[in-house]
Design an enzyme around this catalytic site. Structure first.
Site, PDB file in Angstrom:
ATOM      1  N   LYS A 277      54.679  41.148  49.873  1.00 52.19           N
ATOM      2  CA  LYS A 277      55.259  39.749  49.699  1.00 52.19           C
ATOM      3  C   LYS A 277      56.684  39.911  49.572  1.00 52.19           C
ATOM      4  CE  LYS A 277      51.724  38.437  46.452  1.00 52.19           C
ATOM      5  NZ  LYS A 277      51.427  38.015  45.214  1.00 52.19           N
TER       6      LYS A 277
ATOM      7  N   ARG B  96      40.904  34.984  37.482  1.00 50.43           N
ATOM      8  CA  ARG B  96      40.876  33.543  37.204  1.00 50.43           C
ATOM      9  C   ARG B  96      39.670  32.732  37.802  1.00 50.43           C
ATOM     10  NH1 ARG B  96      46.025  33.084  40.619  1.00 50.43           N
ATOM     11  NH2 ARG B  96      45.098  34.978  41.349  1.00 50.43           N
TER      12      ARG B  96
END
Ligand code: COA
Length: 160
Positions: free
Chosen positions: A41, A90
């Site tokens: 990233k 999640r």
């Protein structure tokens, strides 16, 4: 002493990450929250800025250590004497990537176990990109990050 590491990009740390750290810190003697220096990233915050936000938001947690690493997560885990790698799950959408990473890490180092913890459901749809976007458009996001992150995001947008 049972140590685990919790690696991530933390660009920036959110309350969802803190929720995972809190859960891990009740289960293990020491939790090392470690910032990846070389993710694929392009982070908004430098490693030092991410470390500063983590230090500030974890300052009341005595068995939590903050550091950073360059290279493979399994090598860093071995260097610090961790028995496992903490990762948060999640939603189902996290599973495939996490499953792949856990199995590859196990192939690289059989003695390290990946431990998955689920944050509170109110953080299910949260990630750092959403926070950066909300900050960019000056929307409300204060329920999802510690105060230091609000301050640092404001400083970033003031510099632009
Ligand atoms: N609450 C809120 N958001 C969460 C969260 C939680 N509990 N858990 C993860 N997220 C979000 C993060 O904010 C991040 O959001 P973003 O993509 O919008 O920035 C996203 O989920 C993924 O985050 P993260 O957990 O930081 O994973 P990552 O994919 O950026 O990096 C590393 C994972 C650092 C562990 C991995 O890249 C790595 O191991 N790198 C080292 C090289 C290596 O060992 N490679 C071999 C691995 S098989």
């Amino acid at each position: 002493m049972k140590k685990v590491i919790y690696p991530g990009t933390f660009d920036p740390v959110t309350n969802g990450h803190i929720d995972i750290v809190e859960r891990a810190s009740t289960l293990f003697d020491e939790v090392i929250v470690t910032v990846a220096k070389n993710p694929s990233k392009k982070p908004l915050f430098t490693v030092d800025e991410r470390l500063e936000m983590l230090h500030e938001s974890m300052k009341n947690k005595p068995n939590v250590i903050i550091d950073s690493f360059d290279g493979l997560v399994v090598e860093h885990a071995k260097e610090v004497g961790a028995i496992g790698i903490i990762r948060g799950l999640r939603a189902i959408s996290d599973f495939e990537y996490e499953f792949q990473m856990a199995l590859m890490n196990r192939k690289l180092s059989d003695e390290l176990t990946t431990i998955f913890l689920m944050p509170h459901e109110k953080y299910t749809y949260l990630n750092s990109t959403i926070i950066r976007n909300l900050a960019q458009f000056e929307a409300e996001y204060s329920d999802f990050v510690p105060p230091i992150v609000i301050q640092k995001l404001k400083e970033k947008s003031a510099k632009k």
